[in-house]
Design an enzyme around this catalytic site. Structure first.
Site, PDB file in Angstrom:
ATOM      1  N   SER A  50       0.833  -1.198   0.000  1.00  0.00           N
ATOM      2  CA  SER A  50       0.000   0.000   0.000  1.00  0.00           C
ATOM      3  C   SER A  50       0.874   1.257   0.000  1.00  0.00           C
ATOM      4  CB  SER A  50      -0.967  -0.052   1.192  1.00  0.00           C
ATOM      5  OG  SER A  50      -2.031   0.862   1.031  1.00  0.00           O
ATOM      6  N   ASP A 177      -6.200  -3.669  -2.166  1.00  0.00           N
ATOM      7  CA  ASP A 177      -5.144  -3.291  -1.226  1.00  0.00           C
ATOM      8  C   ASP A 177      -4.468  -4.497  -0.566  1.00  0.00           C
ATOM      9  OD1 ASP A 177      -3.915  -2.258   1.375  1.00  0.00           O
ATOM     10  OD2 ASP A 177      -4.631  -0.394   0.502  1.00  0.00           O
TER      11      ASP A 177
END
Length: 282
Positions: A50, A177
């Site tokens: 991320s 994610d």
């Protein structure tokens, strides 16, 4: 957590670095990158999830910790400049960035293409330091690791927060994610060759006000709780040689415009961090 004793590291040469996800809290990685620069220590490999993949890509592309600080602070303290980069400089429009008819509000590849500095590597092969990026395969419900191919789509996938950012199609997969499967990916580093350092920013230390949180606060807080729990369990199974958890839990996941406060909080730990790095590499 105690560091790995120096005598057990004698057969390893160099440092491998894991940068965890945590949205705005991941700005805390920057002072640690600056400290490595000050010590003259260049990681042999980096793994990121991320926001950790974003900062890791900038670092692996050749930017120093100081240059990353200046770039990020300028980006998030000059809001007018941020909007200019998103729309005017790129020639895109709000409709290309934000579209309520897509599965999420923001198109991540448009967003990151607008925000990244000019001349950034387009492919993993163009990076100065090998980089590993983690995303989550939505349909297979497992970790997907990327080390080659286009860089922008890998970063976009790893940073694709549900609801806010549209899932990314890559390599025949639908990716979201990476924080859902491996928030701080120290287990993907080559521990046999290098001593491993993990910087984890998933921890939360929210003040208990006794009030019921709003829907967005609940969503963001739940994500942080999930990430922190995953990291805690992974540490039990395969801990890195040095595990760092800067004191940024009091910041919210979306505190992007508090970048200078987050940097200041993480900077307080730098003298201790440098001593611990020197103790291991010597």
């Amino acid at each position: 957590m105690a560091d790995t004793p120096a005598e057990t590291l004698q057969n390893r040469d160099g440092l491998a670095l894991a940068l965890g996800g945590g949205a705005a809290k991941a700005f805390a990685h920057i002072p640690y990158l600056e400290s490595l620069d000050e010590l003259g220590v260049r990681p042999r490999e980096v793994a990121g999830t991320s926001m950790g993949s974003i900062l890791g890509a900038l670092y692996c592309d050749g930017m120093s910790g100081r240059e990353i600080r200046e770039f990020i602070v300028d980006l998030f303290t000059r809001k007018q400049s941020l909007l200019k980069r998103l729309l005017i400089d790129t020639g895109d429009t709000w409709s290309s960035l934000i579209n309520i008819f897509r599965p999420a509000v923001v198109e991540p590849e448009v967003l990151f293409a607008a925000l990244f500095p000019e001349g950034m590597a387009q492919d993993f092969s163009g990076l100065e330091i090998p980089l590993t990026i983690v995303a989550t395969d939505f349909y297979r419900q497992n970790e997907y690791v990327m080390r080659e191919g286009p860089l922008l789509s890998a970063i976009s996938a790893s940073s694709c927060l549900p609801v806010l950012l549209t899932p990314v199609r890559r390599d025949g997969r639908v990716l979201i994610d990476g924080g859902f499967v491996n928030p701080t990916p120290f287990d993907l580093l080559d521990k046999a060759r290098y001593f491993t350092v993990a910087i984890d920013v998933t921890g939360t230390d929210a003040e208990d006000t006794g009030e019921i949180p709003g829907s967005f606060e609940t969503w963001a807080g739940s994500f942080s709780i999930t990430q922190s729990s995953i990291v805690a369990e992974k540490v039990k199974c395969a801990r890195p040689d040095l595990f760092i958890a800067p004191d940024v839990g009091r910041f919210n996941t979306m505190d992007f415009f508090a970048v200078e406060d987050i940097l200041a909080a993480a900077s307080a730990d730098q003298d201790s961090f440098k001593r611990r790095i020197e103790n291991i590499i010597q």
